[in-house]
Design a protein around this motif. Structure first.
Motif, PDB file in Angstrom:
ATOM      1  N   ASP A   1      29.775   8.918   9.091  1.00 57.17           N
ATOM      2  CA  ASP A   1      29.008   8.863  10.345  1.00 57.17           C
ATOM      3  C   ASP A   1      29.846   9.342  11.531  1.00 57.17           C
ATOM      4  O   ASP A   1      29.320   9.943  12.468  1.00 57.17           O
ATOM      5  CB  ASP A   1      28.518   7.434  10.602  1.00 57.17           C
ATOM      6  CG  ASP A   1      27.476   6.997   9.579  1.00 57.17           C
ATOM      7  OD1 ASP A   1      26.905   7.889   8.916  1.00 57.17           O
ATOM      8  OD2 ASP A   1      27.257   5.785   9.435  1.00 57.17           O
ATOM      9  N   GLN A   2      31.159   9.077  11.485  1.00 56.21           N
ATOM     10  CA  GLN A   2      32.040   9.454  12.591  1.00 56.21           C
ATOM     11  C   GLN A   2      32.744  10.797  12.370  1.00 56.21           C
ATOM     12  O   GLN A   2      33.141  11.466  13.318  1.00 56.21           O
ATOM     13  CB  GLN A   2      33.122   8.386  12.817  1.00 56.21           C
ATOM     14  CG  GLN A   2      32.607   7.056  13.343  1.00 56.21           C
ATOM     15  CD  GLN A   2      31.912   6.229  12.275  1.00 56.21           C
ATOM     16  OE1 GLN A   2      32.345   6.228  11.128  1.00 56.21           O
ATOM     17  NE2 GLN A   2      30.844   5.543  12.661  1.00 56.21           N
ATOM     18  N   GLU A   3      32.922  11.176  11.105  1.00 54.69           N
ATOM     19  CA  GLU A   3      33.656  12.408  10.774  1.00 54.69           C
ATOM     20  C   GLU A   3      32.775  13.290   9.879  1.00 54.69           C
ATOM     21  O   GLU A   3      32.941  13.321   8.660  1.00 54.69           O
ATOM     22  CB  GLU A   3      34.964  12.071  10.051  1.00 54.69           C
ATOM     23  CG  GLU A   3      35.901  11.187  10.868  1.00 54.69           C
ATOM     24  CD  GLU A   3      37.084  10.712  10.060  1.00 54.69           C
ATOM     25  OE1 GLU A   3      37.384  11.337   9.020  1.00 54.69           O
ATOM     26  OE2 GLU A   3      37.709   9.719  10.462  1.00 54.69           O
ATOM     27  N   PRO A   4      31.828  14.020  10.494  1.00 58.14           N
ATOM     28  CA  PRO A   4      30.853  14.772   9.694  1.00 58.14           C
ATOM     29  C   PRO A   4      31.432  15.986   8.966  1.00 58.14           C
ATOM     30  O   PRO A   4      30.865  16.432   7.978  1.00 58.14           O
ATOM     31  CB  PRO A   4      29.806  15.205  10.729  1.00 58.14           C
ATOM     32  CG  PRO A   4      30.547  15.205  12.024  1.00 58.14           C
ATOM     33  CD  PRO A   4      31.550  14.104  11.932  1.00 58.14           C
ATOM     34  N   GLU A   5      32.552  16.533   9.447  1.00 57.33           N
ATOM     35  CA  GLU A   5      33.140  17.685   8.775  1.00 57.33           C
ATOM     36  C   GLU A   5      34.134  17.208   7.718  1.00 57.33           C
ATOM     37  O   GLU A   5      34.995  16.358   7.995  1.00 57.33           O
ATOM     38  CB  GLU A   5      33.831  18.611   9.782  1.00 57.33           C
ATOM     39  CG  GLU A   5      32.845  19.327  10.690  1.00 57.33           C
ATOM     40  CD  GLU A   5      33.477  20.472  11.464  1.00 57.33           C
ATOM     41  OE1 GLU A   5      32.938  21.594  11.393  1.00 57.33           O
ATOM     42  OE2 GLU A   5      34.499  20.215  12.118  1.00 57.33           O
ATOM     43  N   VAL A   6      34.022  17.774   6.526  1.00 55.15           N
ATOM     44  CA  VAL A   6      34.811  17.257   5.409  1.00 55.15           C
ATOM     45  C   VAL A   6      35.058  18.356   4.385  1.00 55.15           C
ATOM     46  O   VAL A   6      34.269  19.297   4.261  1.00 55.15           O
ATOM     47  CB  VAL A   6      34.059  16.061   4.744  1.00 55.15           C
ATOM     48  CG1 VAL A   6      32.768  16.525   4.099  1.00 55.15           C
ATOM     49  CG2 VAL A   6      34.932  15.339   3.731  1.00 55.15           C
TER      50      VAL A   6
END
Length: 444
Positions: free
Chosen positions: A134-139
């Motif tokens: 939810d906080q770090e959408p890029e992965v």
């Protein structure tokens, strides 16, 4: 005088040199290219080592080697000796009576009933891993899945008896060992070069470090006196039928290291390919989400996860296009023959599963992603062997399928993944993997 053996069409001349030296960087391209030139089975003679190799993507030939006449074939020296010196003498590298004894000892731990008991551990690790989305959408999902699958194996094997730092250290060592092993196998005389520069010795020391980590976990469990109903407890408590004795610590550590490698590597790689394919096919992604919604509260139950479903079709179709176990090797114990071909004792057989899975002889639109093809009532007879076949069928098949189905459903119930890549680079080491899978996660 007629030759004693009738090998398949031989790869010779410039193409042979190309195959021997380019097979290191691009084994899939080289082997596939040779099959285009020579047919579904071909012969290659390694001049420097005088090894004779038969490569095949023919379904009947694969089934003959793995099923009908499996007793005439051992895992080749590639695994039993070359890989064995790094990871020990466990199920993956063992042969003959020793392998059968170990298989019988370990098999009960991977029954459907036992795996059902491990689903709650899997679920807990998945929920924890998904929290940052939810906080770090890029992965980079490739790195993410390797960490997640490794944690799941660590927790199902060892419960809470292994530290996160130890898990990371094991992962790093396993990757480094694979890199060296792949070069050693594919480049003629490379073993001597690696030995000369001390690389093999250093890699063996890294393997010993990995085994020492596992030994510490084993000692910690024994000293605690606790029973945690995980795979480690099962291995500790197992007894050989003939003697009533437990496994030695050395054997236990070897088996656990191999379970670590096989249990996380293939699953993490498969998941990367699965999520890439879903990201490229929005219709299938929507159909998958609809199935999860229709299943309701039962979507994550063992019964629902393991039954025939579109979720399973997506996983199977992705593993058809991108099989983590992309080739299977065997070595003939005695002279043998199949149909028009015959070969001598010691011949190496390379069963090219990646080619079999896309052989147009067996598959309509072989390079297309069509999960619905596994709805076919004859699907069990497809030219499809992502987990091998015969007596050496992968012991962790049910574990892996359950884990992947759970991860896919839990993710697509809440999220969507958009890959930044339209073409996925493949790297064939011991297993088939991608190098990265960057993208963006959005909440539904």
């Amino acid at each position: 005088m007629a030759p004693k053996f009738n090998y398949p069409t031989e790869i010779k001349g410039k193409r042979k040199l190309y195959s021997l030296f380019n097979g290191v960087k691009n084994p899939l391209g080289v082997i596939s290219g040779n099959h285009v030139l020579a047919g579904d089975s071909y012969f290659l003679r390694a001049s420097l080592t005088n090894k004779k190799l038969i490569f095949s993507q023919d379904k009947e030939f694969v089934e003959y080697i793995l099923k009908q006449n499996h007793k005439n074939y051992f895992k080749s020296e590639i695994q039993s000796v070359t890989l064995g010196k790094y990871i020990g003498n466990g199920l993956l590298t063992n042969n003959g009576k020793d392998w059968l004894q170990q298989r019988r000892l370990i098999q009960p731990g991977f029954s459907k009933i036992k795996i059902t008991n491990l689903v709650s551990i899997m679920d807990e690790e998945i929920e924890k891993a998904f929290q940052p989305f939810d906080q770090e959408p890029e992965v980079d999902l490739y790195d993410f899945f390797h960490t997640l699958a490794f944690n799941i194996v660590a927790k199902t094997l060892f419960s809470s008896d292994i530290e996160e730092t130890e898990i990371k250290e094991l992962g790093k060592i396993i990757t480094e060992v694979q890199e060296v092993f792949a070069k050693e196998v594919r480049i003629p005389l490379y073993t001597q070069i690696l030995s000369l520069f001390g690389i093999i010795g250093k890699t063996i020391k890294k393997s010993e470090k990995a085994k020492a980590i596992i030994q510490r976990v084993l000692d910690k469990r024994r000293n605690s006196g606790e029973e945690k109903n995980d795979l480690l407890d099962m291995l500790i408590q197992s007894r050989y039928e003939d003697t009533g004795l437990p496994m030695s610590d050395k054997q236990l550590v070897d088996e656990m290291l191999i379970l670590f490698i096989a249990g996380h590597e293939t699953t993490a790689n498969a998941l990367s390919f699965i999520f890439f394919e879903i990201s490229q096919h929005p219709y299938e992604a929507e159909k998958l989400r609809q199935e999860i919604e229709n299943e309701g509260e039962n979507a994550f139950s063992t019964e629902s996860l393991m039954k025939k479903s579109f979720t399973m079709n997506v996983i199977k179709e992705s593993m058809r296009l991108h099989p983590p176990a992309w080739a299977i090797d065997r070595q003939a114990l005695e002279d043998d023959r199949f149909k028009d071909y015959s070969w001598e004792k010691g011949t190496l057989i390379i069963l090219y599963i990646a080619g079999l899975h896309q052989n147009p002889k067996y598959w309509d639109h072989p390079t297309s992603f069509i999960p619905e093809r596994f709805d076919d009532e004859n699907a069990k007879n497809f030219a499809y062997y992502p987990f091998g076949a015969g007596p050496r069928l992968c012991i962790g098949e049910h574990f892996a399928m359950m884990e992947m189905a759970l991860i896919v459903r839990k993710f697509y119930k809440k999220y969507n993944f958009q890959s930044y890549q339209k073409v996925l680079e493949k790297k064939a080491l011991v297993t088939l993997r991608t190098t990265s899978l960057p993208g963006k996660i959005t909440k539904i």
